[in-house]
Design a protein around this motif. Sequence first.
Motif, mmCIF file in Angstrom:
data_model
loop_
_atom_site.group_PDB
_atom_site.id
_atom_site.type_symbol
_atom_site.label_atom_id
_atom_site.label_comp_id
_atom_site.label_asym_id
_atom_site.label_seq_id
_atom_site.Cartn_x
_atom_site.Cartn_y
_atom_site.Cartn_z
ATOM 1 N N PHE A 219 164.404 -20.565 36.780
ATOM 2 C CA PHE A 219 163.801 -21.890 36.939
ATOM 3 C C PHE A 219 162.892 -21.977 38.165
ATOM 4 O O PHE A 219 162.083 -22.901 38.256
ATOM 5 N N ASP A 220 163.047 -21.056 39.127
ATOM 6 C CA ASP A 220 162.217 -21.047 40.338
ATOM 7 C C ASP A 220 162.142 -22.457 40.935
ATOM 8 O O ASP A 220 161.061 -23.049 41.066
ATOM 9 N N LEU A 221 163.300 -22.998 41.298
ATOM 10 C CA LEU A 221 163.406 -24.402 41.690
ATOM 11 C C LEU A 221 162.513 -24.762 42.873
ATOM 12 O O LEU A 221 161.991 -25.877 42.948
ATOM 13 N N GLN A 222 162.326 -23.855 43.810
ATOM 14 C CA GLN A 222 161.504 -24.142 44.987
ATOM 15 C C GLN A 222 160.049 -23.724 44.812
ATOM 16 O O GLN A 222 159.230 -23.980 45.695
ATOM 17 N N GLY A 223 159.754 -23.065 43.718
ATOM 18 C CA GLY A 223 158.381 -22.632 43.470
ATOM 19 C C GLY A 223 157.931 -21.481 44.341
ATOM 20 O O GLY A 223 156.730 -21.190 44.413
ATOM 21 N N ILE A 224 158.866 -20.799 45.001
ATOM 22 C CA ILE A 224 158.484 -19.712 45.910
ATOM 23 C C ILE A 224 157.902 -18.534 45.143
ATOM 24 O O ILE A 224 156.895 -17.938 45.553
ATOM 25 N N GLU A 225 158.523 -18.195 44.034
ATOM 26 C CA GLU A 225 158.021 -17.059 43.259
ATOM 27 C C GLU A 225 156.621 -17.348 42.709
ATOM 28 O O GLU A 225 155.758 -16.462 42.677
ATOM 29 N N LYS A 226 156.391 -18.577 42.299
ATOM 30 C CA LYS A 226 155.068 -18.955 41.793
ATOM 31 C C LYS A 226 154.021 -18.868 42.899
ATOM 32 O O LYS A 226 152.915 -18.343 42.691
ATOM 33 N N LYS A 227 154.361 -19.372 44.088
ATOM 34 C CA LYS A 227 153.432 -19.304 45.215
ATOM 35 C C LYS A 227 153.168 -17.852 45.613
ATOM 36 O O LYS A 227 152.035 -17.485 45.950
ATOM 37 N N MET A 228 154.223 -17.040 45.575
ATOM 38 C CA MET A 228 154.052 -15.632 45.925
ATOM 39 C C MET A 228 153.149 -14.927 44.914
ATOM 40 O O MET A 228 152.347 -14.059 45.279
ATOM 41 N N HIS A 229 153.273 -15.304 43.663
ATOM 42 C CA HIS A 229 152.424 -14.684 42.632
ATOM 43 C C HIS A 229 150.952 -15.011 42.875
ATOM 44 O O HIS A 229 150.080 -14.158 42.665
ATOM 45 N N VAL A 230 150.670 -16.223 43.336
ATOM 46 C CA VAL A 230 149.289 -16.603 43.652
ATOM 47 C C VAL A 230 148.750 -15.737 44.787
ATOM 48 O O VAL A 230 147.623 -15.217 44.721
ATOM 49 N N GLN A 231 149.557 -15.560 45.845
ATOM 50 C CA GLN A 231 149.134 -14.718 46.963
ATOM 51 C C GLN A 231 149.010 -13.256 46.539
ATOM 52 O O GLN A 231 148.121 -12.536 47.000
ATOM 53 N N PHE A 232 149.901 -12.843 45.657
ATOM 54 C CA PHE A 232 149.852 -11.467 45.164
ATOM 55 C C PHE A 232 148.545 -11.198 44.420
ATOM 56 O O PHE A 232 147.940 -10.126 44.570
ATOM 57 N N LEU A 233 148.087 -12.156 43.631
ATOM 58 C CA LEU A 233 146.827 -11.978 42.907
ATOM 59 C C LEU A 233 145.655 -11.866 43.883
ATOM 60 O O LEU A 233 144.722 -11.079 43.660
ATOM 61 N N ARG A 234 145.695 -12.640 44.967
ATOM 62 C CA ARG A 234 144.656 -12.522 45.995
ATOM 63 C C ARG A 234 144.691 -11.138 46.633
ATOM 64 O O ARG A 234 143.650 -10.494 46.821
#
Length: 328
Positions: free
Chosen positions: A256-271
Amino acid sequence: MIITKTSNFLHTITTFASPQIHHDSPNMIMSTAFVLSMLILVISVFFSIIKNKKQLPPGPRGLPLVGSLPFLDPELHTYFANQAQKFGPIFKLQLGNKLGIVISSPSLAKQVLKDQDMTFANRDVPAAGRAMTYGGQDIVWAPYGPEWRMLRKVCVRGMLGNQSMDAMHSLRHKEVRRMVQHVHTKIGSPVDVGEQMFLTMLNVITNMMWGGSSKGDDGRSRTTKIGAEFRQVVSDMTGLLGAPNVSDFFPSLARFDLQGIEKKMHVQFLRFDKIFDSIIEQRLKSEEEGGEDSTSASKDFLQILLKLKDDEDSKVPLTMNHLKALLM
């Protein structure tokens, strides 16, 4: 005492069931078998709990479900030192669904890190760490095995060996001279020495990673731009990696990625991935054209890794994802 009572109970059940068995009652036979199975299961669980408690070191009791999470001090070293005074040099911490063991003595550290290092070689990869390292393909998070040994060999012999460090001397020397020249231009003005040292170290690291491979038509401007963007991405990634994540303490909630950390990390990873794809593409193009990078004596990490990637000697190949994860 428990065994004696159990034997008496079994004897009572057997005595009670015998007349029914004599009259061939299938239901009573099944009931007796069920009771015996449940009894054996309860006894097994009971002794298993006692055995596990004996194997675990002492530690704070914590709360149901969350364990000791609410009581952690932001200064963990102080918290661990206080707990070590109460429970000794080794103690347990229940952190959500995860059980942690903390050691705080040189002898135990030697046991874990040297004498039995292979037993403790694997690490629990956090959700953010998995997202930023191509699924844990770097030397920090990769499980112990052929892949990890290959990465270690690349780091120790290829990237951090004496020959590689000597070859990068000119890169380090150039950045230090640039800092000295900058400070010299500030004669009569206040200079933040700490900031200049920090920026110089960052420039040295980025130059050792990809050297001058990111030069464009405008010379150093493109290198500076990419270096600044890279430092920003690394800073953002480090912040996300160090943030407490519910998904790490309760793996069942990770989806569920409740804090959205994994989603934010994925954005930085793409950069991050975009930056390295650009640098690697330009380096390969330069080498194909026979540019200065292909014959330069001051080899950087990228040049070394690209050469190792082309070698077919290793049983475990060094992939492009491995390469970028190591540079990270």
